[in-house]
Write an enzyme that holds these catalytic residues in place. Structure first.
Site, PDB file in Angstrom:
ATOM      1  N   SER A 230       0.852  -1.196   0.000  1.00 47.31           N
ATOM      2  CA  SER A 230       0.000   0.000   0.000  1.00 47.31           C
ATOM      3  C   SER A 230       0.879   1.234   0.000  1.00 47.31           C
ATOM      4  O   SER A 230       1.989   1.211   0.527  1.00 47.31           O
ATOM      5  CB  SER A 230      -0.844   0.034   1.272  1.00 47.31           C
ATOM      6  OG  SER A 230      -0.015   0.304   2.386  1.00 47.31           O
ATOM      7  N   ASP A 231       0.382   2.331  -0.556  1.00 46.70           N
ATOM      8  CA  ASP A 231       1.051   3.591  -0.289  1.00 46.70           C
ATOM      9  C   ASP A 231       0.921   3.821   1.221  1.00 46.70           C
ATOM     10  O   ASP A 231       0.070   3.223   1.890  1.00 46.70           O
ATOM     11  CB  ASP A 231       0.447   4.752  -1.097  1.00 46.70           C
ATOM     12  CG  ASP A 231       1.404   5.957  -1.135  1.00 46.70           C
ATOM     13  OD1 ASP A 231       2.369   5.981  -0.326  1.00 46.70           O
ATOM     14  OD2 ASP A 231       1.190   6.869  -1.946  1.00 46.70           O
TER      15      ASP A 231
END
Ligand code: BGC
Length: 829
Positions: A230-231
C-alpha cells in the site's frame, strides 16, 4: 522458470508451510515506518524499504546518512534513453545495498495529465510509451543490482489534491491506453518485484481494494508475480484490502493487517488462502533480494562499483533541454559560450547561488554535497577564461520564510520533563522531520518532553532578518539569548500532512543583525502526547528570511552586472512551495519578480541565456526576447557542474522534452485538478499532452520531443519494411552529438480500411517508438526501429481486449512532435 526461480519457489513454499496464521498476518504489516518483521524461525530477515526515485534516503530522514541525489525523473525522461535510466537504476541499487535497503519505493510512473500536478517533477512524461520505456530501464537497472522496486502509484494518482480519497473517474480506453499502459509495459519488459497501490479510488473503488485492477488486470492479464504494498497509510480495510490483492499494509506497527487480519480469518470473513497468497508474494520478494535462508538471491554478489558523483553529473547534462539558441551579436548561436581568455559572464538569480536540486516530499534525499551554478561556473571559468563570473541576486523567487539553511549550524536536542538530555542529532537545516523510529539515539516518544533546535547563525547580509516556524504545536523562539516569541500553532484546513509540513510559513519575529557576526538561535518545541497516534512523527521547522531588499534595486543591480559582462546567465526557479508532493500547483508562473528580472536583463544584454531550474513546466512569457533558454529541471547534486559543462560546451545538452510546455496554463489540456464533490473526472479522455494540443490546434511554447543540442541533423531516408522503420540521419554540424529519432504514427483515414479507421476516435498522431543515435560531424548513421504491435491497437471495451485497427498509417520520422522530417506510408491489414 529457471532453476533458480524454482529453487526460490521451493524455499517460499517450505517457509510458508511452517508459519501459523498469526505470524503470517504479522508478516503482512509493517513493524515500523520502513520494514517488515524478521521471522528467525524460517530464516527470514527483516525486509527494508526506502524511498526513491532520485536517491535512496534509507530508513532515517536525516542528513547524517547522506545519499547521492540524481536529477528529477522529468530530467531522466528528457534523456530519452532507457539504457541511461538503467545505469541510474544500477547506481540506486548500489546506494540501497550500502544502506541495507532491499526494496526501493520507485519509480513513479503516473502521467503528466496536467502541469499543475504537484508530483509532476517526480513522474516521467505525458506519453505512456516514453514513460514505460524509461520506467523499464530504471526497474531493470535497480533489479540488476539485486534490489527490488515498487512501481507506483497504481493507478490514477496523477494529481495531489484530496489524494487520500479522490475518485479518479477514467473511462476504459484512457485507463488502458494511457494510465495503465506504463505499468503494463514495465511488468512485461522489466518484471518488477513490487508495485505500490495508490491512495485514491478509480471509478468508485479504492485502489488498495481494487480487485478488478489488481487481481484481474495486474496479476491475471499481465502475470505480475511481485508483492503489492500500500502507499503509506493507504490500507484502510482489512477484508477489502486482502480481497483486493493488497499484500502488505505500510507503515506499521498499527495497520489493518497483523492481528486484525488474523481475527478476520478466524471470524470467517477472509479465507486463509488469501493470506497465504499474500505471504507467498512477500516471501518471493525476500527470496529474490536474498533475505530468505535457503533461497538463492537473484544477484548474489554486489555488482562492480559505480562512481555516483560522476553519473549524477553525466545524467544532469544528458537531461538538460536546450529549447532555444539564437545568434545574438555575431553569427553563432549564443551557446556554447565563447569562453576565450578575458570573456566575462554575469551570473544572476537566487537559485544560481542557492541551488534547487530536488523536488519536495517523499522524494527528498540529503546529498553529501551540492554544486550550485555559481560553484560550477566559478570553477570552470577560472580554468577557462580566467575570469570567474560576477554574481547578482536579481530577484527573490519568494518573500516567504524558508527552513533555516544557509549560514546556520544547527542540532536538535531532545530532553525529558526534568530537562535532562535524552539524545542529540545534527540537522541539515531548520527542518525536523522524524518519522517512526527515526529519532536521535537515546530519544523516545514516550519520554521526550521538548525538542530544541539550537545552534548559531552567521548572517550573509546586514539588515532586518525574519525568523519563524512551520508545524503544529507549542513553540518558544529565542535569538541572541532573548525570547522573541512563545505561542501555539493549531491545525488549519490542510488535509494532507505534507501540506501542513511544507505549507504556509509563519513569521514570528524580526531582528537587525550584522553581516558576519554570529548569533545564537533556539526554537523549542513541546512534544505532545502521542500515545493515541497511529503513526508517530515529529515535523516542524525553524524558518528564516534574510533582509528584504527593494525589488527594483535588486533588478537594477542585475542589469548593471549584465551590462558590464559579455554574457548574462539568469537562473530562474520555482520554490519548495510550488513543486512538492502533498499539494498541486495553482499556476505556472515563476514566483516573485523573476519574469521582470529576465526582461530587464535581456534588454540590457542581447547575449542573455536563461536557465530554467524547475521540475515541471513554467510559463516563460519572455522566451522570444532572450538569446537562449536551457531547461535544467531539478538537476540533482551535481547540477552546477553539469551546467558549467553544458554552457561551456564540454557536454551537449542532450535532452528532448518528455512533456509539452504550454505557452500559458490556459492552453494546457487539463488546467484544473481540484475534484468536485470528491470526484476528478478525466473528461478529456485520450487527449492529454501533445494529443490534445494537436486536436485543439494549439501551439505550445515548446512541443513534445523538442530539444536542440549543439549540432544539426539531416534526415536522409526513411524506409518502412513490415513494421520496422529504418532511418538514416547525418550530423551536419561541427560537433559530435546524439539525436533522438522519434517515430510517430498518424492514421490516414482514406486507406484500405479507411472506414473503420475513420469511425474510431484516435489522436491525430502518437509516439510509436524512438531510438537514440550518435554521430561525429559529417557522419551518417542508420537505425532500425521496430514499431510495437500495441502502437496500432486500441482497447475495445466490448470484447475487453486489444484490437488492431487496420488501414493506412503515415509513419513519421521526426525531430520532435512539431518537427517531422520524413514520412512514409504503411498498410496494416
Ligand atoms: C508517497 C509515496 C512514498 C511513501 C513513503 C507517500 O506519501 O505517496 O510515494 O513512497 O509516502 O514515503
Amino acid at each position: 522458470m529457471t532453476d533458480a526461480d524454482q529453487a526460490r519457489e521451493n524455499a517460499v513454499e517450505a517457509a510458508l508451510g511452517k508459519l501459523d496464521l498469526d505470524t503470517k498476518a504479522r508478516l503482512l504489516a509493517g513493524q515500523d515506518m520502513w520494514s517488515l518483521p524478521a521471522l528467525p524461525e524460517i530464516g527470514l530477515q527483516s525486509l527494508v524499504m526506502s524511498d526513491g526515485p532520485i536517491g535512496v534516503r534509507g530508513v532515517r530522514w536525516t542528513a547524517d546518512d547522506p545519499s547521492i541525489a540524481l536529477p528529477s525523473p522529468t530530467a531522466l525522461a528528457a534523456a530519452w534513453d532507457p539504457a541511461l535510466a538503467r545505469r541510474a537504476g544500477r547506481l540506486l541499487a548500489q546506494e540501497a545495498r550500502r544502506k541495507g535497503v532491499h526494496v526501493l519505493l520507485a519509480p513513479t510512473v503516473n502521467l503528466h495529465r496536467s502541469p499543475l500536478g504537484g508530483r509532476h517533477f517526480e513522474c516521467y512524461s505525458e506519453d505512456p510509451y516514453l514513460t514505460g520505456a524509461i520506467g523499464t530501464g530504471y526497474v531493470n537497472g535497480v533489479q540488476d543490482g539485486g534490489v527490488g522496486t515498487t512501481v507506483k502509484h497504481f493507478v490514477g494518482n496523477d494529481a495531489e489534491t484530496e489524494r487520500f480519497t479522490v475518485d479518479s473517474v477514467i473511462a476504459p480506453r484512457p485507463l488502458r491506453e494511457l494510465y495503465l499502459a506504463p505499468f503494463e509495459a514495465i511488468v512485461a519488459n522489466a518484471h518488477p518485484w513490487g508495485i505500490m497501490t495508490a491512495y485514491n479510488q478509480v471509478n468508485g473503488t479504492t485502489m488498495t481494494e481494487h480487485r478488478y485492477l489488481v487481481n484481474e488486470v495486474l496479476r491475471g492479464e499481465w502475470g505480475f508475480d511481485g508483492y503489492n504494498v500500500s502507499d503509506w497509510m493507504a490500507a484502510r480495510a482489512t477484508t477489502g484490502d486482502i480481497e483486493g490483492g493488497l499484500d502488505v499494509a505500510m507503515p506499521g506497527p498499527q495497520t489493518v493487517y497483523g492481528s486484525a487480519l488474523a481475527e478476520a480469518v478466524r471470524a470467517g470473513e477472509v479465507p486463509e488462502s488469501a493470506v497465504d497468497a499474500a505471504v507467498r508474494n512477500v516471501l518471493r520478494l525476500a527470496a529474490r533480494v536474498g533475505v530468505l535462508e535457503g533461497a538463492p538471491a537473484v544477484v548474489a554478489e554486489a555488482p562492480e562499483a559505480i562512481d555516483g558523483q560522476a553519473l549524477a553529473r553525466e545524467l544532469a547534462a544528458r537531461g538538460f533541454v536546450l529549447v532555444r539558441n539564437e545568434a545574438a551579436l555575431d553569427e553563432n548561436p549564443v551557446l556554447p559560450l565563447d569562453a576565450a581568455a578575458g570573456r566575462t559572464v554575469a551570473l544572476i538569480g537566487a537559485a544560481a547561488r542557492d541551488a534547487r536540486v530536488l523536488g519536495g516530499g517523499s522524494a527528498t534525499v540529503f546529498p553529501e554535497r551540492v554544486v550550485s551554478p555559481l560553484d560550477g561556473l566559478t570553477a570552470a571559468l577560472r580554468d577557462r577564461s580566467g575570469v570567474p563570473p560576477t554574481y547578482a541576486l536579481g530577484a527573490d523567487p519568494s518573500d516567504e520564510l524558508t527552513p533555516a539553511g544557509q549560514g546556520f549550524e544547527l542540532r536538535a536536542v531532545c530532553r525529558d520533563a526534568s530537562g535532562a538530555v535524552l539524545g542529540e542529532g545534527s540537522l541539515p537545516s531548520g527542518q525536523v522531520q522524524w518519522i517512526g523510529e527515526d529519532l536521535p539515539a537515546g530519544a523516545a516518544y514516550e519520554t521526550m518532553a521538548t525538542i530544541e533546535v539550537t545552534g548559531t547563525f552567521v548572517p550573509r547580509e546586514s539588515g532586518e532578518h525574519a525568523f519563524g516556524t512551520r508545524g503544529l504545536g507549542a513553540f518558544t523562539l529565542a535569538v541572541g539569548g532573548e525570547t522573541l516569541w512563545h505561542g501555539v500553532q493549531e491545525m488549519g484546513d490542510e488535509a494532507d500532512p505534507f501540506e501542513a509540513f511544507f505549507g504556509a510559513p509563519s513569521e514570528r519575529a524580526r531582528l537587525t543583525l550584522t553581516e558576519g557576526e554570529p548569533v545564537e538561535v533556539s526554537l523549542t518545541y513541546q512534544v505532545p502526547d502521542m500515545t493515541a497516534m497511529p503513526l508517530k512523527a515529529i515535523m516542524f521547522s525553524l524558518l528564516h528570511l534574510g533582509p528584504r531588499r527593494d525589488p527594483e534595486e535588486l533588478i537594477a543591480e542585475a542589469v548593471a552586472a549584465a551590462r558590464a559582462a559579455d554574457t548574462a546567465v539568469v537562473v530562474v526557479a520555482t520554490t519548495e512551495r510550488v513543486e512538492s508532493e502533498g499539494f498541486d500547483r495553482r499556476d505556472l508562473t515563476l514566483p516573485g519578480r523573476q519574469d521582470d528580472l529576465v526582461r530587464a536583463v535581456a534588454a540590457a544584454n542581447p547575449n542573455t541565456v536563461v536557465v530554467v531550474n524547475a521540475g515541471s513546466p513554467v510559463e516563460l512569457p519572455w522566451r522570444e526576447e532572450v538569446a537562449a533558454v536551457l531547461l535544467t529541471w531539478f538537476p540533482g547534486q551535481e547540477g552546477g557542474a553539469a551546467l558549467a559543462d553544458v554552457l561551456l560546451g564540454d557536454a551537449e545538452p542532450g535532452g528532448r522534452l518528455p512533456t509539452t510546455w504550454p505557452a500559458r496554463l490556459a492552453d494546457a489540456p487539463v488546467a484544473e485538478v481540484v475534484p468536485t464533490e470528491g470526484r476528478l473526472e478525466y473528461r478529456e479522455g485520450l487527449f492529454i499532452g501533445y494529443r490534445a494540443y494537436e486536436a485543439g490546434s494549439i501551439t505550445p511554447a515548446f512541443p513534445f520531443g523538442h530539444g536542440l543540442g549543439y549540432t544539426d541533423w539531416a534526415y536522409e531516408s526513411l524506409e518502412v519494411t513490415g513494421t520496422t522503420a529504418r532511418v538514416r540521419v547525418t550530423n551536419t554540424g561541427s560537433r559530435p552529438g546524439r539525436e533522438v529519432v522519434q517515430i510517430y504514427l498518424a492514421p490516414v483515414v482514406t486507406g484500405s480500411d479507411g472506414a473503420r479507421s475513420a469511425t474510431v476516435e484516435r489522436p491525430a498522431s502518437w509516439l510509436a517508438a524512438f531510438a537514440g543515435v550518435e554521430a561525429g560531424p559529417g557522419e551518417s548513421v542508420e537505425t532500425e526501429i521496430a514499431l510495437p504491435a500495441r502502437a496500432f491497437e486500441i482497447w475495445d471495451e466490448e470484447t475487453r481486449g486489444w484490437q488492431r485497427i487496420g488501414g493506412t498509417y503515415e509513419v513519421r520520422a521526426s525531430h520532435s512532435h512539431g518537427d517531422t522530417r520524413l514520412s512514409a506510408t504503411l498498410d496494416i491489414p
